[in-house]
Motif scaffolding. Structure first.
Motif, mmCIF file in Angstrom:
data_model
loop_
_atom_site.group_PDB
_atom_site.id
_atom_site.type_symbol
_atom_site.label_atom_id
_atom_site.label_comp_id
_atom_site.label_asym_id
_atom_site.label_seq_id
_atom_site.Cartn_x
_atom_site.Cartn_y
_atom_site.Cartn_z
ATOM 1 N N VAL A 7 -20.868 61.673 -8.373
ATOM 2 C CA VAL A 7 -19.702 61.346 -8.932
ATOM 3 C C VAL A 7 -18.947 62.409 -8.820
ATOM 4 O O VAL A 7 -17.562 61.982 -7.839
ATOM 5 N N GLY A 8 -18.969 63.158 -8.777
ATOM 6 C CA GLY A 8 -18.448 65.071 -8.424
ATOM 7 C C GLY A 8 -18.714 64.762 -6.225
ATOM 8 O O GLY A 8 -17.500 65.356 -6.208
ATOM 9 N N ALA A 9 -19.893 64.623 -5.897
ATOM 10 C CA ALA A 9 -19.881 64.556 -4.760
ATOM 11 C C ALA A 9 -19.023 63.576 -3.754
ATOM 12 O O ALA A 9 -18.495 63.955 -2.992
ATOM 13 N N LEU A 10 -19.198 62.629 -4.202
ATOM 14 C CA LEU A 10 -18.558 61.208 -4.040
ATOM 15 C C LEU A 10 -17.306 61.918 -4.078
ATOM 16 O O LEU A 10 -15.817 61.541 -2.820
ATOM 17 N N THR A 11 -16.851 62.418 -5.024
ATOM 18 C CA THR A 11 -14.974 62.190 -5.134
ATOM 19 C C THR A 11 -14.877 64.094 -3.965
ATOM 20 O O THR A 11 -13.150 63.732 -3.610
ATOM 21 N N SER A 12 -15.296 64.585 -3.683
ATOM 22 C CA SER A 12 -14.530 65.739 -2.792
ATOM 23 C C SER A 12 -15.780 65.402 -2.239
ATOM 24 O O SER A 12 -14.433 65.959 -1.277
ATOM 25 N N ALA A 13 -16.251 64.716 -1.537
ATOM 26 C CA ALA A 13 -16.132 63.826 0.046
ATOM 27 C C ALA A 13 -14.729 63.421 0.127
ATOM 28 O O ALA A 13 -13.745 63.748 1.036
ATOM 29 N N GLU A 14 -14.481 62.296 -0.900
ATOM 30 C CA GLU A 14 -13.008 61.211 -0.164
ATOM 31 C C GLU A 14 -12.330 62.262 -0.412
ATOM 32 O O GLU A 14 -11.543 62.647 0.935
ATOM 33 N N GLU A 15 -12.139 62.896 -0.891
ATOM 34 C CA GLU A 15 -10.999 64.385 -1.275
ATOM 35 C C GLU A 15 -10.541 65.011 0.087
ATOM 36 O O GLU A 15 -8.955 64.938 0.957
ATOM 37 N N ALA A 16 -11.926 65.451 1.103
ATOM 38 C CA ALA A 16 -11.729 66.207 1.923
ATOM 39 C C ALA A 16 -11.415 64.908 3.090
ATOM 40 O O ALA A 16 -11.053 65.689 3.806
ATOM 41 N N VAL A 17 -11.557 63.762 3.320
ATOM 42 C CA VAL A 17 -11.430 62.988 4.179
ATOM 43 C C VAL A 17 -9.995 62.425 4.140
ATOM 44 O O VAL A 17 -9.153 62.207 4.810
ATOM 45 N N VAL A 18 -9.681 62.823 2.889
ATOM 46 C CA VAL A 18 -7.993 62.298 3.001
ATOM 47 C C VAL A 18 -7.520 63.439 3.197
ATOM 48 O O VAL A 18 -6.228 62.823 3.780
ATOM 49 N N ARG A 19 -7.542 64.245 2.445
ATOM 50 C CA ARG A 19 -6.149 65.909 3.157
ATOM 51 C C ARG A 19 -7.128 65.681 4.433
ATOM 52 O O ARG A 19 -5.271 66.021 5.653
ATOM 53 N N ALA A 20 -7.871 65.555 5.323
ATOM 54 C CA ALA A 20 -8.189 65.527 6.864
ATOM 55 C C ALA A 20 -7.117 64.402 7.192
ATOM 56 O O ALA A 20 -7.078 64.271 8.557
ATOM 57 N N THR A 21 -7.304 63.308 7.175
ATOM 58 C CA THR A 21 -6.259 62.282 7.548
ATOM 59 C C THR A 21 -5.374 61.626 7.191
ATOM 60 O O THR A 21 -4.577 60.614 7.391
ATOM 61 N N ALA A 22 -4.842 62.762 6.526
ATOM 62 C CA ALA A 22 -3.291 62.387 5.843
ATOM 63 C C ALA A 22 -2.354 62.473 6.907
ATOM 64 O O ALA A 22 -2.510 63.380 7.982
ATOM 65 N N PRO A 23 -1.420 61.529 7.225
ATOM 66 C CA PRO A 23 -0.162 61.420 7.854
ATOM 67 C C PRO A 23 0.355 63.364 7.910
ATOM 68 O O PRO A 23 0.838 63.426 7.263
#
Length: 394
Positions: free
Chosen positions: A378-394
């Motif tokens: 849970v923690g691993a995927l949540t952290s990865a998702e947050e990193a992707v969201v930050r990197a792809t934010a407009p």
């Protein structure tokens, strides 16, 4: 690079009409800076596709009275060179390069013509953007389950991971899977996970990241690693273990069919086993022929119609390196090894063909490494998702 064919027929620059009835594929070209030679085409493909194209190109060049240069390039280098705007007129590439090619204005629209209805809809979707097709797809790929029949009977069809564990009672490790997101995406997708949500009209919504929705599949993967059912390691290590018979099962793609055959490995290919009642949906990749924005439009249109859109060419291009043909009628006569990948192709998720994928690989690979090590999925995927969201934010 090596020029493998310089095919020239003199006398006339008039292109012979197509003998195929039905709508003509068309190529639409914007203005470009490349000098266009109306009676010459340069085609960049890898070695395998060069050999397939040779007789078709020779026939076309002779009938049309034009020059067609077939240039052999390593597959992964073609797109980078083609995007310069001063490269080939026709080239092969994987579908996930389409977004960057469009952004650079490097390719043009291609009408699939009469062959279109017989092409795999997923393959067509892969080369479609904004309702327009930009390539003619010829082959699809996805991972499936290899069985080393020197270690496990070839007629055994392991359809669940639980049955695999039973078959592997005498082995230290059971299923080799290369580490990282590409090979292990199916575990996340089995419980509803995705990278970017597909859009109804084609493409992907990069603002909708669904990696954390795959947590149940990630937990199951962690359990399989912990109990020895799955060995997740560097690609070379898991392949070597399979060849040596130390690991009787391997999950990877069709690119290993030929090397295993050359190495004398006796193997069969089966669909992916289910995981706790859920189907794995692996990434699906598509290979296709693209037309450069700098190509001579009339000659490129004729080449698309008379060479690239021919069913026998599309089939041969796919089978040259054991891909599943995009031309659906060809699937009724597949070699058993290639047929083993059809279910994965049909039941998988297209690898998102968007530039934002560059922000996905490292965080997800790190998350999966953490899960292999027994850390909280849970923690691993949540952290990865947050990193992707930050990197792809407009």
């Amino acid at each position: 690079m090596v020029v493998v064919g310089l095919l020239l027929a003199a006398c006339t620059t008039e292109v012979a009409p197509s003998t195929t009835e039905g709508p003509r594929p068309t190529v639409t070209s914007p203005s470009v800076t490349k000098t266009v030679e109306p009676d010459r085409l340069e085609v960049w493909v890898d070695d395998l596709r060069a050999a397939v194209l040779a007789p078709f190109v020779a026939d076309f060049a002779e009938r049309a009275g034009v020059t067609v240069d077939v240039v052999s390039y390593p597959f992964d280098e073609i797109t980078t060179a083609a995007a310069t705007g001063d490269g080939p007129d026709i080239f092969v590439a994987s579908h996930d390069r389409l977004a960057s090619l469009l952004e650079q204005g490097a390719v043009v629209r291609v009408d699939l013509g009469v062959v279109g209805p017989d092409l795999d809809p997923v393959a067509v979707q892969a080369v479609t953007s904004g309702g327009e097709t930009y390539a003619i797809p010829y082959g699809l790929e996805a991972v499936a389950l290899y069985v080393n029949v020197d270690t496990v009977a070839g007629d055994v069809v392991p359809d669940t991971f639980a049955s695999l564990r039973t078959l592997c009672a005498s082995f230290e490790t059971c299923v080799g899977i290369p580490e990282g997101l590409y090979h292990q995406y199916g575990f996340l997708s089995s419980s509803g996970g995705y990278v970017f949500r597909p859009s109804p009209g084609g493409g992907w919504s990069v603002n909708d990241v669904g990696l954390s929705k795959g947590v149940e599949g990630a937990k199951a993967l962690g359990r399989l690693v912990a109990d020895g059912t799955v060995f997740a390691g560097p690609y070379g290590d898991v392949v070597d273990g399979f060849v040596a018979g130390e690991t009787p099962f391997l999950i990877t793609g069709p690119w290993q069919v030929r090397p295993f055959g050359d190495a004398g490995v006796d193997f069969v290919v089966h669909p992916l086993p289910t995981l706790e009642g859920r189907s794995l949906r692996p990434f699906v990749g598509v290979q296709a022929f693209f037309v450069s924005a700098g190509a001579p439009p009339d000659l490129a249109e004729s080449f698309v119609r008379e060479v690239l859109a021919r069913p026998e060419l599309l089939t041969a291009a796919a089978l040259a390196d054991d891909r599943v043909p995009a031309y659906l009628p060809a699937r009724s006569k597949l070699d058993a090894h290639i047929a083993g990948f059809v279910e994965s192709v049909d039941g998988g998720d297209l690898l998102p063909g968007v530039a934002e994928m560059v922000a996905v690989w490292d965080p997800l690979d790190a998350a999966l490494d953490a899960i292999y090590s027994g850390l909280d999925p849970v923690g691993a995927l949540t952290s990865a998702e947050e990193a992707v969201v930050r990197a792809t934010a407009p």
